[in-house]
Design a protein around this motif. Structure first.
Motif, mmCIF file in Angstrom:
data_model
loop_
_atom_site.group_PDB
_atom_site.id
_atom_site.type_symbol
_atom_site.label_atom_id
_atom_site.label_comp_id
_atom_site.label_asym_id
_atom_site.label_seq_id
_atom_site.Cartn_x
_atom_site.Cartn_y
_atom_site.Cartn_z
ATOM 1 N N GLY A 12 -3.153 3.050 0.830
ATOM 2 C CA GLY A 12 -3.186 3.675 -0.490
ATOM 3 C C GLY A 12 -4.574 3.593 -1.057
ATOM 4 N N PHE A 13 -4.815 4.401 -2.082
ATOM 5 C CA PHE A 13 -6.131 4.436 -2.702
ATOM 6 C C PHE A 13 -6.532 3.059 -3.207
ATOM 7 C CE2 PHE A 13 -3.923 8.496 -4.000
ATOM 8 C CZ PHE A 13 -4.405 9.226 -2.935
ATOM 9 N N SER A 14 -7.804 2.767 -3.111
ATOM 10 C CA SER A 14 -8.295 1.505 -3.653
ATOM 11 C C SER A 14 -7.963 1.469 -5.145
ATOM 12 C CB SER A 14 -9.809 1.428 -3.432
ATOM 13 O OG SER A 14 -10.286 0.181 -3.870
ATOM 14 N N GLY A 15 -7.369 0.379 -5.604
ATOM 15 C CA GLY A 15 -6.995 0.247 -7.010
ATOM 16 C C GLY A 15 -5.577 0.710 -7.308
ATOM 17 N N ALA A 16 -4.865 1.227 -6.290
ATOM 18 C CA ALA A 16 -3.489 1.704 -6.522
ATOM 19 C C ALA A 16 -2.536 0.543 -6.813
ATOM 20 C CB ALA A 16 -2.998 2.493 -5.316
ATOM 21 N N GLY A 17 -2.911 -0.650 -6.335
ATOM 22 C CA GLY A 17 -2.072 -1.824 -6.597
ATOM 23 C C GLY A 17 -1.441 -2.417 -5.350
ATOM 24 N N LYS A 18 -1.993 -2.121 -4.164
ATOM 25 C CA LYS A 18 -1.401 -2.603 -2.912
ATOM 26 C C LYS A 18 -1.348 -4.127 -2.864
ATOM 27 C CE LYS A 18 -4.635 -0.621 -0.492
ATOM 28 N NZ LYS A 18 -5.394 -0.011 -1.613
ATOM 29 N N GLY A 19 -2.477 -4.754 -3.179
ATOM 30 C CA GLY A 19 -2.549 -6.220 -3.122
ATOM 31 C C GLY A 19 -1.546 -6.850 -4.081
ATOM 32 N N THR A 20 -1.458 -6.289 -5.278
ATOM 33 C CA THR A 20 -0.535 -6.808 -6.292
ATOM 34 C C THR A 20 0.914 -6.656 -5.812
ATOM 35 O OG1 THR A 20 -2.122 -5.990 -7.925
ATOM 36 C CG2 THR A 20 0.043 -6.629 -8.751
ATOM 37 N N LEU A 21 1.219 -5.506 -5.227
ATOM 38 C CA LEU A 21 2.583 -5.265 -4.721
ATOM 39 C C LEU A 21 2.946 -6.235 -3.597
ATOM 40 C CD1 LEU A 21 2.526 -1.371 -4.481
ATOM 41 C CD2 LEU A 21 4.201 -2.702 -5.768
#
Ligand code: ADP
Ligand code: 5GP
Length: 206
Positions: A12-21
């Motif tokens: 996903g786009f950088s900043g989309a929230g992957k790490g948080t998810l």
């Protein structure tokens, strides 16, 4: 019980929230194993070697490539990133659902090698929100943010090659949707070959 764990790629786009998810998914459910990548980029504030990434030198990265220790690797905005192979294979065999949080070139390479891989693409609800999140994170310079947004445009061209789209608007809803999609894969016929063989053998005896 299906044959082995599910291999899921989250891009996903950088900043989309992957790490948080990912953090939230792992906090809620215990059957997931998150692959930790090697990277040549520097740690952000709060990132720990061996937790978010294995932070390695260019030389060490090249050695890992040469010795075929990586399942896939790619360049992303001036740095190299790659997935250590042994951990992923071990965890899948142990029945864990393994998640790779990697960019699109790596995702497509993994899918080529393991066709049953589930490809999930995470987006913010719109581009303005994406820019807000990327800026709000406060971890990159203006120039790097611009480069990452340029990369997002390229990734948008390839996002329709993914199996599922997850729009990360409400974090809680997005985590639950991701979990439901991954768990549903356990029922795929291609992941239940052992059961198929067993029931065929049993029926042959009837
Ligand atoms: P990525 O790993 O995709 O680059 P991060 O997980 O670092 O993205 O998230 C980028 C920023 O957006 C962080 O500041 C994070 O707190 C914020 N964020 C993540 N998910 C949401 C959401 N659903 N709503 C609002 N902000 C979010
Ligand atoms: P970041 O620098 O924001 O942590 O990651 C930048 C990009 O690299 C993200 O799109 C992330 O998903 C991707 N990435 C992280 N690890 C890997 C990896 O092992 N392989 C590939 N191909 N991409 C990765």
């Amino acid at each position: 019980m299906s044959d082995q764990g599910i291999l899921a790629v989250v891009s996903g786009f950088s900043g989309a929230g992957k790490g948080t998810l990912m953090k939230e998914l792992l906090r809620r459910y215990d059957n997931y194993a998150l692959s930790i990548s090697a990277t040549t980029r520097s740690p952000r504030e709060g990132e720990v070697h061996g937790r978010e990434y294995f932070f390695v030198t260019e030389e060490e990265f090249d050695r890992m490539v040469r010795e075929e220790e990586l399942l896939e690797y790619a360049r992303y905005v001036k740095h190299s990133y790659g997935t250590p192979k042994s951990y992923v294979l071990e965890q899948l065999q142990a029945g864990k659902d393994v998640i790779l949080e990697i960019e699109i070139q790596g995702a497509l390479k993994v899918k080529e090698e393991f066709p049953d891989t589930l490809l999930l693409f995470v987006s913010a609800p719109d581009a303005a929100e994406l820019r807000r999140r990327l800026t709000g994170r406060g971890s990159e310079s203006g120039e790097v943010i611009r480069e990452r947004l340029a990369r997002a445009k390229e990734e948008a061209e390839g996002m329709d090659r993914y199996d599922y789209l997850l729009i990360n608007d409400d974090l809680d809803a997005c985590v639950e949707e991701m979990h439901r999609i991954i768990q549903a894969q356990h029922a795929r016929m291609s992941n239940n070959r052992r059961f198929v063989e067993r029931i065929r053998a049993e029926l042959a005896e009837c």
